[in-house]
Enzyme design. Structure first.
Site, PDB file in Angstrom:
ATOM      1  CE  LYS A  79      72.636  42.939 105.571  1.00  0.00           C
ATOM      2  NZ  LYS A  79      71.692  44.038 105.276  1.00  0.00           N
ATOM      3  CB  SER A 154      69.736  44.317 108.716  1.00  0.00           C
ATOM      4  OG  SER A 154      69.916  44.596 107.346  1.00  0.00           O
ATOM      5  CB  SER A 178      69.684  47.515 106.222  1.00  0.00           C
ATOM      6  OG  SER A 178      68.615  47.053 107.013  1.00  0.00           O
TER       7      SER A 178
END
Lengths: 486, 95
Positions: A79, A154, A178
């Site tokens: 990420k 996210s 997330s």
């Protein structure tokens, strides 16, 4: 050869047995990325050249029969809020558009030490604030099951990358859901470890008392393999705990006979999609057949989770994001009148709307005259939420329910109304507020072929039971093997 | 709680943010709705409840006071939008 379809554990075995080379795996994966990535947009940065160089090094190591690491030869996506030395780390924000960290996050260091191959950085909602990737400054990622829908967020880029076979392992971060929510919406496995289990050093901070890094994978075995590498105390993060890391793979097939499963009645309320509910009910039946004991429990403060979270997380964010001043690194405005104006102007140009909203909300709830009524009060409700879980875990070993109240939604469906988006986090935020571990695993599909996630929560630092429980389900079902048609 | 423009200006100044008049209009509406929702926490009985900041017992973590390698000046400045003579450059602060 379609190597890209395999799991990380399968790849590792083949590479160590010298049946395939890591370079072949990596090349095959980049071929897949070339074909599919334009439709999915999981990545913000690709790292092809150095990934191939790294794969070659590992192949040479294996050829020389040297000892190899636990992630030997496995291509891994990160990420883009995890710092990578020499590779751009943007947090999907204009304010960090050109930021190249001079150091690696501790988890990145561990991956490298264990011979993993970093193939790229995945998309996210700006600074991990959001549930759809629609808040990315560089455009959203798409759900591999339906490109008109969000992959969740996210960590939506990591979820989409795993679901579309564009990486074998991926890292996400979970502050209010997330990792788990995008895992559910994209049909993969996502594990949020206990707060303190994994070092946060080098994770760009959003809400420091809630943030935790965790694996996003194709199956539960891969999650256990990855957690073994990630977990453990780190001198660079004083909140990482000095506990031994158990081998999560060793006892993974222990089964669930006699396991006490609690199902909170507060997770089955109005707003829960009918098809999601049916899938969860079916999932619970699978556990019943496997010999687990299921009982209803109550987590009475669940309904206050969202409000509590959206006071505490933005408060911490408003403080954490004060560092973006346009002076030390990141975007600097071209037009300003003096120093203070340079701060305000740079920040206003660099941050997106949702980030600004949360900085404002946090600044407000910490400000003089409002602190007691908002922030402090939220911390007290947080205590009550944790006490609910403490009570529940006296009676049951794990807690189960839906990860998300709804399957993947369409682009724009919730983006116009921030509060509607916040409500998507209803079943995930309380886990973070209580610091507990949680996992989302695929447990079914809607009639229109959208994945559904089953959430399992465990006692603090008991990821072992969580993974055993999830693994038992996977052995009896095929949902995790079903692939989207892209 | 409803917020007005004056309050928004005050919070924005504290948070070092700026909004155009157009942005402010949209923002005030959204912000008021969110505040109204988070005020749910006011209905919870918190009498005698201690605030929870950390989820497990935490104590100060000490480490030996040793000299260790850190970022070089060059590395630390490598992302600075403007630098001069090995320093971060800012607009003139003192007249």
């Amino acid at each position: 050869m379609d190597l890209y379809k395999k799991t990380a554990s399968e790849i590792k075995e083949l590479v160590l047995k010298k049946e395939i080379k890591s370079v072949e795996v990596t090349e095959d994966l980049f071929k897949r990325i070339d074909e599919v990535e334009p439709k999915i947009k999981a990545y913000l940065t690709l790292n092809k050249e150095s990934a191939l160089a790294q794969a070659k090094k590992i192949d040479e190591k294996i050829a020389r029969n040297e000892k190899t690491g636990q992630l030997a030869g496995i291509p891994i996506a990160l990420k883009d809020n995890l710092c990578t030395e020499g590779i751009k780390t943007t947090c999907a924000s204009k304010i960090l558009n050109n930021f190249i960290p001079p150091y690696d996050a501790s988890v990145v260091k561990r991956i490298k030490e264990e011979d993993g191959i970093i193939i790229g950085k995945t998309n996210l909602d700006e600074f991990a604030m959001g549930s759809s990737t629609e808040n990315s400054a560089f455009g959203p990622s798409r759900n591999p099951w339906d490109p008109a829908r969000v992959p969740g967020g996210s960590s939506g880029g990591s979820a989409a990358a795993i679901a579309a076979d564009l990486a074998f392992l991926a890292l996400g971060s979970d502050t209010g859901g997330s990792i788990r929510q995008p895992a559910a919406l994209s049909g993969i496995v996502g594990l949020k470890p206990t707060y303190g289990r994994v070092s946060r050093y080098g994770l760009v901070a959003y809400a420091s008392s809630l943030d935790q890094i965790g694996p996003m994978t194709k199956d539960v075995r891969d999650a256990a393999l990855f957690l073994n590498v990630l977990a453990g105390q780190d001198p660079a993060d004083s909140t990482s705990v000095p506990l031994e890391t158990p081998d999560h793979l060793e006892k993974i097939s222990r089964g669930v006979k006699g396991l006490k499963i609690g199902v909170p009645k507060e997770f089955f309320v109005a707003g829960l999609d009918k098809e999601v509910k049916e899938s969860i009910d079916q999932g619970l039946k699978v556990y019943e057949k496997l010999g687990a004991e299921i009982s209803q429990i109550s987590l009475p403060h669940t309904e206050h989770g969202i409000a509590t979270y959206y006071l505490i997380a933005p408060s911490e964010a408003s403080s954490n994001l004060a560092r973006y001043d346009g002076i030390h690194y990141g975007h600097q405005t071209k037009s300003s009148k003096g120093l203070i104006d340079m701060y305000s102007q740079s920040r206003s140009e660099g941050f997106g709307d949702e980030v600004k909203r949360r900085i404002m909300l946090g600044t407000f709830s910490l400000s003089s005259g409002y602190y007691d009524a908002y922030y402090l009060r939220a911390l007290k409700v947080r205590q009550l939420i944790k006490q609910d879980f403490d009570e529940a875990f006296k009676k049951v070993d794990v807690i189960m329910g839906p990860t998300s109240p709804i399957p993947a939604f369409k682009f724009g469906e919730k983006a116009a109304n921030p509060l509607q988006m916040y409500l998507c986090d209803v079943f995930t935020v309380t886990t973070n507020l209580a610091g507990l571990p949680g996992i989302s695993i695929p447990c079914g599909f809607t009639k229109s072929s959208l994945p559904i996630g089953l959430q399992i929560l465990g006692r603090p630092f008991d990821e072992t039971t969580l993974l055993q429980t999830a693994y038992a389900f996977e052995q009896k079902t095929e949902f995790h093997k079903t692939k989207p048609r892209i | 709680m409803k917020v007005d423009e004056k309050q928004i200006d005050h919070i924005a100044a504290l948070g070092r943010l700026k909004f155009t008049d157009q942005q402010k209009k949209i923002f005030i509406g959204q912000f008021s709705k969110i505040l109204e929702y988070v005020e749910k926490v006011k209905s919870v009985d918190i009498n005698k409840i201690e605030p929870l900041v950390h989820t497990f017992d935490q104590h100060n973590v000490f480490r030996p006071d040793e000299n260790k390698p850190s970022l070089t000046r060059e590395q630390a400045l490598s992302n600075a939008p403007e630098q001069t003579k090995g320093f971060f450059k800012v607009p003139r602060v003192i007249e």
